[in-house]
Write a protein that holds these residues in place. Structure first.
Motif, short mmCIF file in Angstrom:
data_model
loop_
_atom_site.label_atom_id
_atom_site.label_comp_id
_atom_site.label_asym_id
_atom_site.label_seq_id
_atom_site.Cartn_x
_atom_site.Cartn_y
_atom_site.Cartn_z
N MET A 59 0.85 -1.18 0.00
CA MET A 59 0.00 0.00 0.00
C MET A 59 0.89 1.24 0.00
N THR A 60 0.64 2.15 -0.89
CA THR A 60 1.39 3.39 -1.02
C THR A 60 0.64 4.51 -0.31
N PRO A 61 1.33 5.33 0.48
CA PRO A 61 0.63 6.44 1.13
C PRO A 61 0.20 7.49 0.11
N GLY A 62 -0.91 8.16 0.42
CA GLY A 62 -1.40 9.21 -0.46
C GLY A 62 -0.63 10.50 -0.32
N GLU A 63 -0.05 10.70 0.86
CA GLU A 63 0.70 11.93 1.12
C GLU A 63 1.92 11.59 1.97
N VAL A 64 3.05 12.22 1.63
CA VAL A 64 4.29 12.04 2.37
C VAL A 64 4.84 13.43 2.68
N LEU A 65 5.02 13.72 3.97
CA LEU A 65 5.54 15.01 4.39
C LEU A 65 6.80 14.80 5.22
N LEU A 66 7.85 15.52 4.87
CA LEU A 66 9.11 15.42 5.57
C LEU A 66 9.34 16.69 6.38
N SER A 67 9.66 16.53 7.65
CA SER A 67 10.11 17.64 8.48
C SER A 67 11.40 17.19 9.14
N PRO A 68 12.17 18.09 9.71
CA PRO A 68 13.42 17.66 10.34
C PRO A 68 13.23 16.61 11.44
N LYS A 69 12.13 16.66 12.14
CA LYS A 69 11.90 15.76 13.28
C LYS A 69 11.16 14.48 12.94
N ALA A 70 10.42 14.44 11.82
CA ALA A 70 9.57 13.28 11.56
C ALA A 70 9.19 13.15 10.09
N LEU A 71 8.78 11.94 9.76
CA LEU A 71 8.20 11.63 8.46
C LEU A 71 6.73 11.34 8.69
N THR A 72 5.86 12.09 8.02
CA THR A 72 4.42 11.91 8.16
C THR A 72 3.88 11.27 6.90
N LEU A 73 3.14 10.17 7.10
CA LEU A 73 2.56 9.42 5.99
C LEU A 73 1.06 9.36 6.17
N GLN A 74 0.32 9.69 5.13
CA GLN A 74 -1.13 9.58 5.16
C GLN A 74 -1.53 8.39 4.32
N TRP A 75 -1.92 7.30 5.00
CA TRP A 75 -2.39 6.09 4.33
C TRP A 75 -3.88 6.25 4.03
N GLN A 76 -4.41 5.36 3.24
CA GLN A 76 -5.83 5.42 2.89
C GLN A 76 -6.70 5.30 4.14
N ASP A 77 -6.26 4.50 5.10
CA ASP A 77 -7.08 4.24 6.28
C ASP A 77 -6.58 4.89 7.57
N SER A 78 -5.42 5.54 7.55
CA SER A 78 -4.88 6.13 8.77
C SER A 78 -3.71 7.06 8.44
N GLY A 79 -3.24 7.74 9.46
CA GLY A 79 -2.06 8.58 9.33
C GLY A 79 -0.99 8.11 10.28
N THR A 80 0.27 8.36 9.92
CA THR A 80 1.40 7.91 10.71
C THR A 80 2.43 9.02 10.80
N VAL A 81 2.99 9.21 11.98
CA VAL A 81 4.12 10.12 12.16
C VAL A 81 5.25 9.29 12.75
N LEU A 82 6.35 9.17 12.00
CA LEU A 82 7.50 8.39 12.44
C LEU A 82 8.65 9.34 12.79
N ASP A 83 9.11 9.24 14.01
CA ASP A 83 10.18 10.08 14.54
C ASP A 83 11.50 9.82 13.79
N ALA A 84 12.27 10.87 13.56
CA ALA A 84 13.55 10.74 12.85
C ALA A 84 14.48 9.76 13.55
N GLY A 85 14.53 9.79 14.87
CA GLY A 85 15.39 8.87 15.62
C GLY A 85 14.97 7.43 15.45
N VAL A 86 13.67 7.18 15.43
CA VAL A 86 13.15 5.83 15.22
C VAL A 86 13.54 5.34 13.84
#
Length: 101
Positions: free
Chosen positions: A1-28
């Motif tokens: 499944m490919t996310p519909g939206e991908v946003l990069l910030s210095p602290k995190a990667l934000t992914l908007q999936w069809q059914d949910s959203g995810t924020v993944l910390d840069a350190g993780v």
């Protein structure tokens, strides 16, 4: 499944999936890099030491299947397929991503 939206910030990667959203910390993301060097180090019992305050500095799309992330410590070899990022998101939600998938 490919996310519909991908946003990069210095602290995190934000992914908007069809059914949910995810924020993944840069350190993780840095701690869970799957490049050959990081995997070899982990297998030897010496996982990469993640610098406090690590930041994301860039993102390179790799077709429709993955992204290559670049970090403030100069590391830019890891390829993060969409299913792996979704797996990390699930682990982060449940356990705070304590173990390597």
């Amino acid at each position: 499944m490919t996310p519909g939206e991908v946003l990069l910030s210095p602290k995190a990667l934000t992914l908007q999936w069809q059914d949910s959203g995810t924020v993944l910390d840069a350190g993780v993301l840095r701690a869970h890099c799957r490049c050959a060097d990081c995997r070899a180090a982990a297998l030897r019992g010496r996982p990469a030491a993640v610098v406090a305050g690590i930041e994301l500095t860039g993102l390179v799309p790799l077709g429709h299947y993955a992204v290559q992330l670049q970090f403030s410590d100069g590391h830019e070899r890891g390829i993060y397929p969409w299913p792996y990022l979704r797996q990390l998101a699930g682990l982060q939600d449940v356990t705070g991503v304590q173990s390597r998938p």
